[in-house]
Design a protein around this motif. Structure first.
Motif, PDB file in Angstrom:
ATOM      1  N   THR A   1      13.723  -0.661  -6.997  1.00  0.00           N
ATOM      2  CA  THR A   1      14.513   0.098  -6.031  1.00  0.00           C
ATOM      3  C   THR A   1      14.117  -0.274  -4.601  1.00  0.00           C
ATOM      4  O   THR A   1      14.985  -0.448  -3.728  1.00  0.00           O
ATOM      5  CB  THR A   1      14.308   1.620  -6.247  1.00  0.00           C
ATOM      6  N   GLY A   2      12.814  -0.395  -4.361  1.00  0.00           N
ATOM      7  CA  GLY A   2      12.343  -0.780  -3.023  1.00  0.00           C
ATOM      8  C   GLY A   2      12.879  -2.135  -2.618  1.00  0.00           C
ATOM      9  O   GLY A   2      13.361  -2.333  -1.491  1.00  0.00           O
TER      10      GLY A   2
ATOM     11  N   ARG B   1      -5.910   0.085  -9.485  1.00  0.00           N
ATOM     12  CA  ARG B   1      -4.618  -0.604  -9.544  1.00  0.00           C
ATOM     13  C   ARG B   1      -3.989  -0.735  -8.151  1.00  0.00           C
ATOM     14  O   ARG B   1      -3.419  -1.777  -7.812  1.00  0.00           O
ATOM     15  CB  ARG B   1      -3.658   0.188 -10.430  1.00  0.00           C
ATOM     16  N   ALA B   2      -4.087   0.332  -7.382  1.00  0.00           N
ATOM     17  CA  ALA B   2      -3.476   0.318  -6.040  1.00  0.00           C
ATOM     18  C   ALA B   2      -4.126  -0.764  -5.177  1.00  0.00           C
ATOM     19  O   ALA B   2      -3.440  -1.437  -4.394  1.00  0.00           O
ATOM     20  CB  ALA B   2      -3.619   1.696  -5.391  1.00  0.00           C
ATOM     21  N   ILE B   3      -5.427  -0.921  -5.311  1.00  0.00           N
ATOM     22  CA  ILE B   3      -6.131  -1.953  -4.525  1.00  0.00           C
ATOM     23  C   ILE B   3      -5.599  -3.341  -4.890  1.00  0.00           C
ATOM     24  O   ILE B   3      -5.300  -4.167  -4.010  1.00  0.00           O
ATOM     25  CB  ILE B   3      -7.660  -1.866  -4.761  1.00  0.00           C
ATOM     26  N   ILE B   4      -5.455  -3.593  -6.171  1.00  0.00           N
ATOM     27  CA  ILE B   4      -4.949  -4.905  -6.608  1.00  0.00           C
ATOM     28  C   ILE B   4      -3.495  -5.091  -6.165  1.00  0.00           C
ATOM     29  O   ILE B   4      -3.089  -6.173  -5.744  1.00  0.00           O
ATOM     30  CB  ILE B   4      -5.080  -5.038  -8.152  1.00  0.00           C
ATOM     31  N   PHE B   5      -2.733  -4.017  -6.263  1.00  0.00           N
ATOM     32  CA  PHE B   5      -1.325  -4.099  -5.847  1.00  0.00           C
ATOM     33  C   PHE B   5      -1.225  -4.416  -4.351  1.00  0.00           C
ATOM     34  O   PHE B   5      -0.417  -5.248  -3.925  1.00  0.00           O
ATOM     35  CB  PHE B   5      -0.623  -2.779  -6.166  1.00  0.00           C
ATOM     36  N   ALA B   6      -2.060  -3.754  -3.557  1.00  0.00           N
ATOM     37  CA  ALA B   6      -2.067  -4.008  -2.107  1.00  0.00           C
ATOM     38  C   ALA B   6      -2.466  -5.459  -1.832  1.00  0.00           C
ATOM     39  O   ALA B   6      -1.876  -6.135  -0.976  1.00  0.00           O
ATOM     40  CB  ALA B   6      -3.026  -3.042  -1.425  1.00  0.00           C
ATOM     41  N   LEU B   7      -3.458  -5.925  -2.564  1.00  0.00           N
ATOM     42  CA  LEU B   7      -3.900  -7.317  -2.393  1.00  0.00           C
ATOM     43  C   LEU B   7      -2.782  -8.279  -2.789  1.00  0.00           C
ATOM     44  O   LEU B   7      -2.543  -9.286  -2.101  1.00  0.00           O
ATOM     45  CB  LEU B   7      -5.141  -7.560  -3.265  1.00  0.00           C
ATOM     46  N   SER B   8      -2.094  -7.953  -3.858  1.00  0.00           N
ATOM     47  CA  SER B   8      -1.000  -8.830  -4.286  1.00  0.00           C
ATOM     48  C   SER B   8       0.107  -8.835  -3.235  1.00  0.00           C
ATOM     49  O   SER B   8       0.739  -9.871  -2.982  1.00  0.00           O
ATOM     50  CB  SER B   8      -0.459  -8.395  -5.655  1.00  0.00           C
TER      51      SER B   8
ATOM     52  N   THR C   1       0.841  -1.209   0.000  1.00  0.00           N
ATOM     53  CA  THR C   1       0.000   0.000   0.000  1.00  0.00           C
ATOM     54  C   THR C   1       0.873   1.256   0.000  1.00  0.00           C
ATOM     55  O   THR C   1       0.604   2.214  -0.740  1.00  0.00           O
ATOM     56  CB  THR C   1      -0.936   0.006   1.226  1.00  0.00           C
ATOM     57  N   LEU C   2       1.926   1.235   0.817  1.00  0.00           N
ATOM     58  CA  LEU C   2       2.826   2.400   0.878  1.00  0.00           C
ATOM     59  C   LEU C   2       3.513   2.615  -0.474  1.00  0.00           C
ATOM     60  O   LEU C   2       3.608   3.737  -0.971  1.00  0.00           O
ATOM     61  CB  LEU C   2       3.883   2.206   1.974  1.00  0.00           C
ATOM     62  N   LEU C   3       3.976   1.516  -1.062  1.00  0.00           N
ATOM     63  CA  LEU C   3       4.653   1.619  -2.352  1.00  0.00           C
ATOM     64  C   LEU C   3       3.679   2.096  -3.434  1.00  0.00           C
ATOM     65  O   LEU C   3       4.027   2.919  -4.279  1.00  0.00           O
ATOM     66  CB  LEU C   3       5.249   0.253  -2.721  1.00  0.00           C
ATOM     67  N   ALA C   4       2.443   1.588  -3.369  1.00  0.00           N
ATOM     68  CA  ALA C   4       1.428   2.001  -4.344  1.00  0.00           C
ATOM     69  C   ALA C   4       1.116   3.485  -4.173  1.00  0.00           C
ATOM     70  O   ALA C   4       0.967   4.214  -5.166  1.00  0.00           O
ATOM     71  CB  ALA C   4       0.159   1.168  -4.173  1.00  0.00           C
TER      72      ALA C   4
ATOM     73  N   THR D   1       0.140   7.606  -7.111  1.00  0.00           N
ATOM     74  CA  THR D   1      -0.738   8.741  -6.809  1.00  0.00           C
ATOM     75  C   THR D   1      -0.220  10.080  -7.334  1.00  0.00           C
ATOM     76  O   THR D   1      -0.702  11.124  -6.933  1.00  0.00           O
ATOM     77  CB  THR D   1      -0.980   8.871  -5.286  1.00  0.00           C
ATOM     78  N   GLY D   2       0.752  10.039  -8.228  1.00  0.00           N
ATOM     79  CA  GLY D   2       1.257  11.286  -8.807  1.00  0.00           C
ATOM     80  C   GLY D   2       0.235  11.899  -9.744  1.00  0.00           C
ATOM     81  O   GLY D   2      -0.795  11.290 -10.062  1.00  0.00           O
TER      82      GLY D   2
END
Lengths: 355, 244
Positions: free
Chosen positions: A145-146, A233-240, A121-124, A129-130
């Motif tokens: 990088t992370g 996308r962020a929701i799916i990324f957080a879920l992943s 979530t933090l990475l997303a 969010t730019g």
């Protein structure tokens, strides 16, 4: 079977027959369900135990592969840092076990899921969010990088065991019962994989999945329909991330230790290769990819030794160059991979309007 | 107060001034035509209204709210719907799923994850497919439709969510004369449901449909009025008719 076909989003007109994709999914999961039994029939007790332990690792890594497929195959986010969530969760539960003496499954696995979820979530939030739409390269480098930074941090931090990593000396426990390597752990990992897989399957075949299919095909167009693409996308990324975290938690207890590379680019790349080989945007392709690569590696490495890694690399390169949809793309059509989202009535049949 | 009001919109691309102090007002239930020769700024204006571009100067208000810097997704949720000039349906999805995708956008992601509205939305999807005469192609991939059918599908997608304002960018581009005639038939009854701002090259096509026509030339408003007034306008005749 109609319900199963609906879950799979089978193409209309199949007359209730199982779709190819669903058939493959059922075969894979039935084989995994029977694996300990089959191994016991074929091998001696010691050999059988070895293969059960190995296949448990395959099941856990399948969660890792599944998480990457969700991010890349469905949300279009090239996560070159997926191992950050996998290894990060592994480290946290390993340290909890070492320092806090905590190994209850009811504590460590929810923590592992939460670690993956929070990190993703933090990475997303940072990457998505730019004011401008993030490009694939931006996301790839950002996640890479992370992952790289986390590995370097783990290598340099004495508290995390430096280069040696952290040993997990305690067994995972369910109540008072310790869960060691073997059949018990195997079915625990299998159970988690089945539950997570079914959950992901419902999601990607739901109306939410239709949005993801739209984003994959025409991101700009779907914005004008009113969808918030980056939030989706962020929701799916957080879920992943949460799924990778679950895998990482299980992996730490199953393997008995965690080490810096588990969070780094090498493992992240591995997740990508699993999915690319098995078949992107299929979910089951991730499981097949993990199984194919891990089994081929352990079987052939004895015979081909130093050459195996080169052969594996060339094989993957060929698949990516000539069959970008992976092994599953040879059997399953693009239409079947995407599925149909149409309402077909309570019995899965067309409605009475003659359509 | 007009449904949509553009005041003093200015937009440039380098030295090229695409829009120069453009004013435009679209009233409720109005069929508003926007015409002009190539490069007159029609599509740029439509893009600014939809949120694909942002004007450097001027204001846009929709339903009495300033939307000058509002992202396109929010504009769409407030009731603005766009049909692109170049057909951009979802080729890999079925015709049915294209419509479902456009209708369900108003629902929360949580609702969508549970597929709670799939059954409820089914009649609406079938109705709109029927209205645009592509009901029999519901299960075909959108990419398998003819160009004209894809244009109708895209108009149907824009209309399906029940917008307050429908923005149509050259809906008859690339169509045969028969398809253009059918498109006219399909668009006529829509006026009762929402306002329409339509960009077209063809004055003959638009004059029968429009209540008001605005003519753009070189980024400026050349004239504005009923189709009869526009047809009678010397300035329009000189600039538009002779150049197109």
């Amino acid at each position: 079977m109609t319900l199963l076909n609906r879950v799979a989003g089978a193409r209309p007109g199949t007359g209730g027959r199982l779709s190819r994709l669903l058939t493959i999914e059922l075969v894979v999961f039935v084989l995994f369900a029977l694996m300990p039994l089959l191994l016991g029939l074929v091998w001696s007790e010691d050999d059988s135990f070895f293969w059960i332990v190995f296949t448990t690792k395959v099941l856990i890594l399948s969660l890792f592969g599944l998480s990457f497929d969700l991010a890349w195959g469905y949300a279009g986010l090239m996560s070159f840092g997926q191992a950050l969530f996998f290894g990060g969760a592994g480290y946290v539960v390993a340290v909890m076990s070492r320092d806090l003496d905590v190994s209850s499954i009811f504590i460590v696995l929810p923590v592992a899921v939460a670690v993956g979820l929070v990190l993703a979530t933090l990475l997303a939030a940072f990457l998505l969010t730019g004011s401008r739409t993030p490009s694939i390269i931006f996301v790839a480098f950002g996640t890479l990088t992370g992952s790289f930074a986390a590995e370097r941090l783990a290598r340099a931090w004495y508290y995390l065991g430096g280069q040696n990593g952290v040993s997990v000396t305690k067994a995972l426990t369910i109540g008072d019962m310790p869960l060691y390597e073997g059949v018990g752990f195997y079915y625990l990992a299998f159970g988690f994989l089945v539950v997570v897989y079914i959950g992901c399957r419902f999601l990607v075949r739901s109306q939410f999945g239709l949005v993801l299919a739209g984003i994959r095909e025409r991101e700009e167009r779907i914005t004008f329909l009113g969808y918030q693409v980056q939030l989706t996308r962020a929701i799916i990324f957080a879920l992943s991330g949460a799924i990778a975290g679950l895998g990482g938690g299980l992996y730490a207890f199953h393997e008995g230790f965690v080490w810096p590379a588990l969070m780094g680019p090498i493992y992240s790349t591995q997740a990508m290769l699993y999915v690319m080989l098995g078949g992107v945007s299929t979910l089951i392709g991730a499981v097949i990819g993990v199984t194919a690569i891990e089994f081929a590696t352990i079987i052939l490495i004895d015979y081909l030794r130093d050459f195996w890694i080169i052969i594996l690399g060339v094989l993957l390169l060929l698949v990516i160059m000539f069959r970008r949809t992976g092994l599953l793309g040879m059997i399953v059509s693009e239409r079947e991979r995407i599925g149909s989202f149409r309402w077909r009535g309570a019995n899965g049949k067309p409605d009475s309007r003659g359509d | 107060m007009a449904l949509l009001e553009v005041k003093g919109a200015r937009k440039s691309y380098g030295k090229l001034i695409a829009l120069d102090m453009v004013d435009l007002a679209v009233e409720s239930q109005q069929f508003h035509g926007l015409i002009g020769p190539n490069g007159s700024g029609k599509s740029t204006l439509l893009k600014c209204i939809a949120g694909a571009e942002y004007p450097e100067e001027g204001t846009l208000s929709f339903l009495d709210k300033d939307i000058s810097t509002t992202p396109p997704a929010i504009r769409a949720r407030r009731g603005m719907s766009l049909k692109f000039q170049i057909t951009s349906v979802f080729n890999l999805l079925s015709v049915y799923d294209n419509i479902l995708l456009s209708i369900q956008a108003a629902h929360s992601l949580w609702q969508l994850a549970g597929s709670r509205s799939r059954q409820i939305l089914h009649p609406q999807v079938m109705d709109i497919l029927s209205e645009f005469r592509i009901e029999s192609r519901a299960d075909d991939l959108a990419g398998e439709l003819s160009h004209g059918e894809q244009q109708w599908l895209e108009i149907a997608m824009a209309l399906a969510p029940g917008p307050r304002l429908l923005l149509l960018d050259e809906p008859t581009a690339g169509m045969s004369p028969e398809e253009r005639r059918v498109t006219g038939e399909l668009l006529r009854p829509i006026k009762a449901r929402c306002s329409i701002l339509i960009v077209e090259h063809d004055l003959d096509f638009i004059k029968d449909l429009s209540d008001v026509i605005t003519v753009l030339d070189q980024g400026r408003v050349l004239d504005n009025g009923t189709p009869e007034q526009i047809e009678a306008s010397e300035r329009v005749r000189e600039v538009y008719v002779t150049r197109v």
